[in-house]
Design a protein around this motif. Structure first.
Motif, PDB file in Angstrom:
ATOM      1  N   LYS A  34       0.857  -1.172   0.000  1.00  0.00           N
ATOM      2  CA  LYS A  34       0.000   0.000   0.000  1.00  0.00           C
ATOM      3  C   LYS A  34       0.903   1.235   0.000  1.00  0.00           C
ATOM      4  CE  LYS A  34      -3.991   1.882   2.346  1.00  0.00           C
ATOM      5  NZ  LYS A  34      -4.934   1.716   3.451  1.00  0.00           N
ATOM      6  N   GLY A  35       0.603   2.180  -0.833  1.00  0.00           N
ATOM      7  CA  GLY A  35       1.425   3.377  -0.926  1.00  0.00           C
ATOM      8  C   GLY A  35       2.425   3.333  -2.070  1.00  0.00           C
ATOM      9  N   ASP A  36       2.657   2.154  -2.649  1.00  0.00           N
ATOM     10  CA  ASP A  36       3.532   2.057  -3.811  1.00  0.00           C
ATOM     11  C   ASP A  36       2.857   2.710  -5.004  1.00  0.00           C
ATOM     12  OD1 ASP A  36       5.326   0.565  -2.337  1.00  0.00           O
ATOM     13  OD2 ASP A  36       4.881  -1.343  -3.303  1.00  0.00           O
ATOM     14  N   ILE A  37       3.641   3.316  -5.851  1.00  0.00           N
ATOM     15  CA  ILE A  37       3.119   3.890  -7.088  1.00  0.00           C
ATOM     16  C   ILE A  37       3.461   2.907  -8.200  1.00  0.00           C
ATOM     17  CG2 ILE A  37       3.299   5.782  -8.743  1.00  0.00           C
ATOM     18  CD1 ILE A  37       4.037   7.583  -6.348  1.00  0.00           C
ATOM     19  N   LEU A  38       2.442   2.394  -8.851  1.00  0.00           N
ATOM     20  CA  LEU A  38       2.634   1.420  -9.921  1.00  0.00           C
ATOM     21  C   LEU A  38       2.456   2.100 -11.268  1.00  0.00           C
ATOM     22  CD1 LEU A  38       0.574  -1.580  -8.501  1.00  0.00           C
ATOM     23  CD2 LEU A  38       3.015  -1.131  -8.267  1.00  0.00           C
ATOM     24  N   ILE A  39       3.437   1.903 -12.124  1.00  0.00           N
ATOM     25  CA  ILE A  39       3.391   2.465 -13.472  1.00  0.00           C
ATOM     26  C   ILE A  39       3.313   1.306 -14.453  1.00  0.00           C
ATOM     27  CG2 ILE A  39       4.619   3.837 -15.196  1.00  0.00           C
ATOM     28  CD1 ILE A  39       5.962   5.278 -12.809  1.00  0.00           C
ATOM     29  N   PHE A  40       2.280   1.322 -15.258  1.00  0.00           N
ATOM     30  CA  PHE A  40       2.078   0.264 -16.246  1.00  0.00           C
ATOM     31  C   PHE A  40       2.644   0.713 -17.584  1.00  0.00           C
ATOM     32  CE2 PHE A  40      -0.388  -1.605 -19.684  1.00  0.00           C
ATOM     33  CZ  PHE A  40      -0.294  -2.951 -19.382  1.00  0.00           C
ATOM     34  N   ILE A  41       3.470  -0.129 -18.165  1.00  0.00           N
ATOM     35  CA  ILE A  41       4.035   0.157 -19.484  1.00  0.00           C
ATOM     36  C   ILE A  41       3.638  -0.974 -20.414  1.00  0.00           C
ATOM     37  CG2 ILE A  41       6.146   0.483 -20.829  1.00  0.00           C
ATOM     38  CD1 ILE A  41       7.395   1.630 -18.257  1.00  0.00           C
ATOM     39  N   ASP A  42       2.947  -0.630 -21.465  1.00  0.00           N
ATOM     40  CA  ASP A  42       2.480  -1.620 -22.430  1.00  0.00           C
ATOM     41  C   ASP A  42       3.428  -1.626 -23.627  1.00  0.00           C
ATOM     42  OD1 ASP A  42       0.879  -3.537 -23.537  1.00  0.00           O
ATOM     43  OD2 ASP A  42      -0.844  -2.243 -23.861  1.00  0.00           O
ATOM     44  N   ALA A  43       3.532  -2.763 -24.268  1.00  0.00           N
ATOM     45  CA  ALA A  43       4.388  -2.885 -25.446  1.00  0.00           C
ATOM     46  C   ALA A  43       3.658  -3.668 -26.528  1.00  0.00           C
ATOM     47  CB  ALA A  43       5.696  -3.574 -25.082  1.00  0.00           C
ATOM     48  N   ASN A  44       4.011  -3.399 -27.746  1.00  0.00           N
ATOM     49  CA  ASN A  44       3.469  -4.105 -28.891  1.00  0.00           C
ATOM     50  C   ASN A  44       3.899  -5.576 -28.837  1.00  0.00           C
ATOM     51  OD1 ASN A  44       3.538  -5.220 -31.622  1.00  0.00           O
ATOM     52  ND2 ASN A  44       2.954  -3.164 -32.270  1.00  0.00           N
ATOM     53  N   LYS A  45       2.962  -6.495 -29.070  1.00  0.00           N
ATOM     54  CA  LYS A  45       3.278  -7.934 -28.985  1.00  0.00           C
ATOM     55  C   LYS A  45       4.382  -8.342 -29.960  1.00  0.00           C
ATOM     56  CE  LYS A  45      -1.050  -9.574 -27.109  1.00  0.00           C
ATOM     57  NZ  LYS A  45      -2.167 -10.497 -27.223  1.00  0.00           N
ATOM     58  N   LYS A  46       4.420  -7.720 -31.139  1.00  0.00           N
ATOM     59  CA  LYS A  46       5.472  -8.036 -32.116  1.00  0.00           C
ATOM     60  C   LYS A  46       6.844  -7.658 -31.569  1.00  0.00           C
ATOM     61  CE  LYS A  46       2.825  -7.675 -36.385  1.00  0.00           C
ATOM     62  NZ  LYS A  46       2.673  -6.972 -37.657  1.00  0.00           N
ATOM     63  N   ASN A  47       6.931  -6.498 -30.941  1.00  0.00           N
ATOM     64  CA  ASN A  47       8.205  -6.059 -30.368  1.00  0.00           C
ATOM     65  C   ASN A  47       8.648  -6.974 -29.217  1.00  0.00           C
ATOM     66  OD1 ASN A  47       8.305  -3.923 -32.142  1.00  0.00           O
ATOM     67  ND2 ASN A  47       7.508  -2.445 -30.679  1.00  0.00           N
TER      68      ASN A  47
END
Length: 81
Positions: A34-47
């Motif tokens: 709790k209190g952590d900052i989560l950053i989601f990074i998405d990538a192209n499946k081909k890459n």
């Protein structure tokens, strides 16, 4: 084992303003607090596939096991800040 290493790392860096951890299965292993900052990074499946194929130690069986235990991307996006 992973939790111990992470706790040790965080203890060593407790005086830093912030610490960035790149943990692909963070939510699946319930390593976030709790209190952590989560950053989601998405990538192209081909890459992603292209980068994985370049790895010398690529283990397809292990890769498929990891894919099976991963939470859906939609869930990860919802949990991230």
């Amino acid at each position: 084992m992973l939790r111990k290493k992470m706790k040790l790392f965080l203890r060593k860096n407790k005086n830093e303003k912030f610490v960035i951890l790149d943990i692909p299965l963070l939510l699946e292993n319930k390593l976030n607090k709790k209190g952590d900052i989560l950053i989601f990074i998405d990538a192209n499946k081909k890459n992603i596939s292209k980068k994985l194929k370049k790895r010398k130690n690529l283990n397809l069986k292990l890769l498929y096991k990891f894919k099976k235990i991963q939470l859906p991307l939609v869930h990860k996006k919802q949990k991230s800040d």
